[in-house]
Design a protein around this motif. Structure first.
Motif, PDB file in Angstrom:
ATOM      1  N   GLY A  28       0.779  -1.236   0.000  1.00  0.00           N
ATOM      2  CA  GLY A  28       0.000   0.000   0.000  1.00  0.00           C
ATOM      3  C   GLY A  28       0.805   1.277   0.000  1.00  0.00           C
ATOM      4  N   LYS A  29       2.133   1.187  -0.184  1.00  0.00           N
ATOM      5  CA  LYS A  29       2.954   2.402  -0.077  1.00  0.00           C
ATOM      6  C   LYS A  29       2.632   3.420  -1.170  1.00  0.00           C
ATOM      7  CE  LYS A  29       7.040   0.397  -2.373  1.00  0.00           C
ATOM      8  NZ  LYS A  29       6.381  -0.912  -2.671  1.00  0.00           N
ATOM      9  N   THR A  30       2.323   2.952  -2.380  1.00  0.00           N
ATOM     10  CA  THR A  30       2.019   3.886  -3.466  1.00  0.00           C
ATOM     11  C   THR A  30       0.716   4.624  -3.205  1.00  0.00           C
ATOM     12  OG1 THR A  30       3.209   2.510  -5.058  1.00  0.00           O
ATOM     13  CG2 THR A  30       1.618   4.091  -5.946  1.00  0.00           C
ATOM     14  N   THR A  31      -0.302   3.893  -2.773  1.00  0.00           N
ATOM     15  CA  THR A  31      -1.594   4.521  -2.465  1.00  0.00           C
ATOM     16  C   THR A  31      -1.453   5.506  -1.308  1.00  0.00           C
ATOM     17  OG1 THR A  31      -2.785   2.561  -3.215  1.00  0.00           O
ATOM     18  CG2 THR A  31      -3.989   4.082  -1.793  1.00  0.00           C
ATOM     19  N   VAL A  32      -0.748   5.093  -0.260  1.00  0.00           N
ATOM     20  CA  VAL A  32      -0.547   5.968   0.895  1.00  0.00           C
ATOM     21  C   VAL A  32       0.221   7.225   0.494  1.00  0.00           C
ATOM     22  CG1 VAL A  32       0.675   6.192   3.096  1.00  0.00           C
ATOM     23  CG2 VAL A  32      -0.706   4.155   2.632  1.00  0.00           C
ATOM     24  N   THR A  33       1.256   7.057  -0.334  1.00  0.00           N
ATOM     25  CA  THR A  33       2.035   8.208  -0.801  1.00  0.00           C
ATOM     26  C   THR A  33       1.167   9.190  -1.567  1.00  0.00           C
ATOM     27  OG1 THR A  33       4.078   6.899  -0.922  1.00  0.00           O
ATOM     28  CG2 THR A  33       3.981   8.913  -2.250  1.00  0.00           C
ATOM     29  N   THR A  34       0.320   8.678  -2.431  1.00  0.00           N
ATOM     30  CA  THR A  34      -0.558   9.530  -3.246  1.00  0.00           C
ATOM     31  C   THR A  34      -1.548  10.298  -2.383  1.00  0.00           C
ATOM     32  OG1 THR A  34      -0.371   8.016  -5.132  1.00  0.00           O
ATOM     33  CG2 THR A  34      -2.235   9.541  -5.128  1.00  0.00           C
ATOM     34  N   VAL A  35      -2.183   9.617  -1.440  1.00  0.00           N
ATOM     35  CA  VAL A  35      -3.175  10.272  -0.579  1.00  0.00           C
ATOM     36  C   VAL A  35      -2.489  11.275   0.339  1.00  0.00           C
ATOM     37  CG1 VAL A  35      -4.907   9.912   1.221  1.00  0.00           C
ATOM     38  CG2 VAL A  35      -4.749   8.315  -0.695  1.00  0.00           C
ATOM     39  N   LEU A  36      -1.333  10.906   0.888  1.00  0.00           N
ATOM     40  CA  LEU A  36      -0.587  11.807   1.766  1.00  0.00           C
ATOM     41  C   LEU A  36      -0.174  13.064   1.013  1.00  0.00           C
ATOM     42  CD1 LEU A  36       0.758  12.303   4.529  1.00  0.00           C
ATOM     43  CD2 LEU A  36       2.769  11.078   3.661  1.00  0.00           C
ATOM     44  N   ASN A  37       0.254  12.908  -0.226  1.00  0.00           N
ATOM     45  CA  ASN A  37       0.667  14.051  -1.035  1.00  0.00           C
ATOM     46  C   ASN A  37      -0.488  15.032  -1.249  1.00  0.00           C
ATOM     47  OD1 ASN A  37       2.531  15.499  -2.711  1.00  0.00           O
ATOM     48  ND2 ASN A  37       1.471  14.679  -4.501  1.00  0.00           N
ATOM     49  N   LYS A  38      -1.693  14.507  -1.364  1.00  0.00           N
ATOM     50  CA  LYS A  38      -2.873  15.361  -1.532  1.00  0.00           C
ATOM     51  C   LYS A  38      -3.232  16.088  -0.234  1.00  0.00           C
ATOM     52  CE  LYS A  38      -4.939  12.596  -5.245  1.00  0.00           C
ATOM     53  NZ  LYS A  38      -6.081  11.724  -5.629  1.00  0.00           N
ATOM     54  N   LYS A  39      -2.916  15.477   0.889  1.00  0.00           N
ATOM     55  CA  LYS A  39      -3.281  16.059   2.188  1.00  0.00           C
ATOM     56  C   LYS A  39      -2.300  17.162   2.610  1.00  0.00           C
ATOM     57  CE  LYS A  39      -6.736  13.279   3.609  1.00  0.00           C
ATOM     58  NZ  LYS A  39      -8.051  13.760   4.111  1.00  0.00           N
ATOM     59  N   LEU A  40      -1.044  17.006   2.231  1.00  0.00           N
ATOM     60  CA  LEU A  40      -0.025  17.955   2.661  1.00  0.00           C
ATOM     61  C   LEU A  40       0.002  19.176   1.753  1.00  0.00           C
ATOM     62  CD1 LEU A  40       2.906  15.517   3.506  1.00  0.00           C
ATOM     63  CD2 LEU A  40       1.582  16.859   5.144  1.00  0.00           C
ATOM     64  N   HIS A  41       0.309  20.303   2.355  1.00  0.00           N
ATOM     65  CA  HIS A  41       0.415  21.554   1.592  1.00  0.00           C
ATOM     66  C   HIS A  41       1.806  21.679   0.986  1.00  0.00           C
ATOM     67  CE1 HIS A  41       0.144  25.791   0.574  1.00  0.00           C
ATOM     68  NE2 HIS A  41       1.254  26.014   1.267  1.00  0.00           N
ATOM     69  N   ASN A  42       1.863  22.151  -0.264  1.00  0.00           N
ATOM     70  CA  ASN A  42       3.128  22.440  -0.940  1.00  0.00           C
ATOM     71  C   ASN A  42       4.064  21.231  -0.914  1.00  0.00           C
ATOM     72  OD1 ASN A  42       4.988  24.037  -2.326  1.00  0.00           O
ATOM     73  ND2 ASN A  42       5.933  24.805  -0.442  1.00  0.00           N
ATOM     74  N   SER A  43       3.585  20.125  -1.437  1.00  0.00           N
ATOM     75  CA  SER A  43       4.351  18.880  -1.420  1.00  0.00           C
ATOM     76  C   SER A  43       4.427  18.277  -2.816  1.00  0.00           C
ATOM     77  CB  SER A  43       3.705  17.876  -0.458  1.00  0.00           C
ATOM     78  OG  SER A  43       2.417  17.500  -0.925  1.00  0.00           O
ATOM     79  N   LYS A  44       5.339  17.345  -2.979  1.00  0.00           N
ATOM     80  CA  LYS A  44       5.476  16.602  -4.235  1.00  0.00           C
ATOM     81  C   LYS A  44       5.881  15.175  -3.907  1.00  0.00           C
ATOM     82  CE  LYS A  44       7.652  16.677  -8.810  1.00  0.00           C
ATOM     83  NZ  LYS A  44       6.329  16.560  -9.491  1.00  0.00           N
ATOM     84  N   ALA A  45       5.388  14.238  -4.705  1.00  0.00           N
ATOM     85  CA  ALA A  45       5.690  12.824  -4.497  1.00  0.00           C
ATOM     86  C   ALA A  45       6.565  12.292  -5.632  1.00  0.00           C
ATOM     87  CB  ALA A  45       4.403  12.008  -4.413  1.00  0.00           C
ATOM     88  N   LEU A  46       7.518  11.445  -5.275  1.00  0.00           N
ATOM     89  CA  LEU A  46       8.332  10.713  -6.234  1.00  0.00           C
ATOM     90  C   LEU A  46       8.100   9.222  -6.003  1.00  0.00           C
ATOM     91  CD1 LEU A  46      11.707  12.691  -5.982  1.00  0.00           C
ATOM     92  CD2 LEU A  46       9.915  12.941  -7.709  1.00  0.00           C
ATOM     93  N   TYR A  47       7.935   8.472  -7.102  1.00  0.00           N
ATOM     94  CA  TYR A  47       7.562   7.067  -7.003  1.00  0.00           C
ATOM     95  C   TYR A  47       8.683   6.180  -7.527  1.00  0.00           C
ATOM     96  CZ  TYR A  47       2.890   8.950  -6.217  1.00  0.00           C
ATOM     97  OH  TYR A  47       1.803   9.635  -5.706  1.00  0.00           O
ATOM     98  N   PHE A  48       9.108   5.253  -6.709  1.00  0.00           N
ATOM     99  CA  PHE A  48      10.217   4.350  -7.022  1.00  0.00           C
ATOM    100  C   PHE A  48       9.996   3.625  -8.340  1.00  0.00           C
ATOM    101  CE2 PHE A  48      12.678   0.409  -6.504  1.00  0.00           C
ATOM    102  CZ  PHE A  48      13.888   0.889  -6.013  1.00  0.00           C
TER     103      PHE A  48
END
Length: 348
Positions: free
Chosen positions: A18-38
């Motif tokens: 679930g790390k990809t799903t969690v990363t995506t949702v967390l990125n939407k919740k945080l302000h001024n953030s960006k996600a990088l996916y392995f």
């Protein structure tokens, strides 16, 4: 003022954890953030992952340069500085060249049966039952070692472990709580950090007093705005990991604007006589190391919060209501040294 540091958060889990799903949702919740996916990158990596695990799982055999370059690019962009970078990244702190960039690692501890079910539903939608069976054969014969490697190496290498059987929103909520708590503590000084845990109970506090002496052998005193006495010596409490000399230099600069050097040890005060009930209800025993110096430069500066007034006083004209422990240090200096004498070898 220093720019706010970008917080780099790595999310790890087994495949299907679930790390990809969690990363995506967390990125939407945080302000001024960006996600990088392995999984968005092509890496030079061991050809046979199972064989790599069997011979010891040296994570530094991987070449993660493309991911590191992208991360560096984001961190060095001063025009569009980010508050957070979230990494969908399975190695926690195990990869040496990457670990120095990571501030916080989270392991999503998903039961292996749930992870396997998710992976089959995700990866085998268009495949035959025979393909699924073959994949399960590989898992049972060798592939399971990779999952166990994550549990045995990455999980204990992470800062926090969260139950992966929880709903995604619950997992993300826990991560946000961890981030908020970390931010709160990072903005605290050492005393605030300790008080957050013990309340007003009595504690030992280690600090310094600095006798800054001018060419007329007068001593610089500070009228404080945050202390139950009118006048006192310059000084303060050591921060975590800070040396006493570093504390003295920092406090002198913060409270007076002066740069000091040539510190000489004067003595110490401690014990029952140094207990104090502070106006906010805090109780403390102060362990204080005294220094003196005649070597300073700069212009006196009053911040009007911690410092209300700064003034040099002769020993004969010291103001009333100086803390007893400060008076001990002052008396020790004037009763043990001649005017201009800085030779304190052997003095205790």
């Amino acid at each position: 003022m220093d720019a706010k540091k970008t917080l780099v958060i790595a999310i790890a889990a087994v495949s299907g954890g679930g790390k990809t799903t969690v990363t995506t949702v967390l990125n939407k919740k945080l302000h001024n953030s960006k996600a990088l996916y392995f999984d968005d990158y092509e890496f030079d990596s061991p050809e046979d992952i199972c064989e790599w695990v069997e011979r010891g799982s040296d994570y530094n055999e991987w070449n993660l340069t493309p991911l590191i370059n992208d991360l560096n690019s984001l961190l060095s962009n001063s025009i569009e500085s980010l508050d957070y970078i979230i990494l969908d990244y399975p190695f926690a702190y195990k990869y040496d060249k990457m670990s120095k960039y990571i501030d916080l690692t989270i392991f999503i501890d998903t039961p292996l049966d749930i992870a396997m079910a998710r992976r089959i539903l995700r990866d085998f939608k268009e495949f035959s039952f025979e393909s699924i069976r073959q994949d399960l054969d590989v898992y049972l014969s060798r592939g399971r070692l990779g999952y166990l490697e994550a549990l045995n190496s990455i999980k204990p290498n992470s800062d926090f472990v969260i139950d992966g059987s929880l709903p995604v929103e619950a997992i993300v909520s826990q991560i946000l709580e961890i981030i908020n708590r970390r931010s709160k503590f990072e903005n605290m000084n050492y005393v605030e950090y300790i008080r957050d845990r013990v309340g007003h109970d009595a504690i030992n506090l280690t600090g310094v007093n600095i006798l800054i002496i001018n060419k007329n052998n007068q001593i610089l005193l500070q009228r404080r705005g945050t202390f139950p006495y009118k006048w006192g010596l310059v000084g303060g409490i050591t921060e975590l990991g800070e040396s006493l000399e570093e504390t003295a230099i920092r406090e002198a600069k913060e409270e007076t604007g002066l740069d000091i050097k040539g510190l000489r040890l004067l003595g110490t005060t401690s014990g029952e006589k140094c207990y104090m009930d502070l106006p906010n209800g805090d109780k403390a025993y102060f362990i204080t190391v005294g220094y003196f110096t005649k070597s300073f430069s700069g212009v006196l500066n009053i911040d009007d919060f911690e410092t209300k007034e700064l003034k040099f006083f002769s020993y004969e004209q010291l103001p009333d209501n100086i803390p007893n422990s400060h008076r001990v240090m002052i008396d020790k200096y004037y009763n043990n040294f001649e005017v201009g004498d800085l030779n304190v070898d052997g003095f205790r």
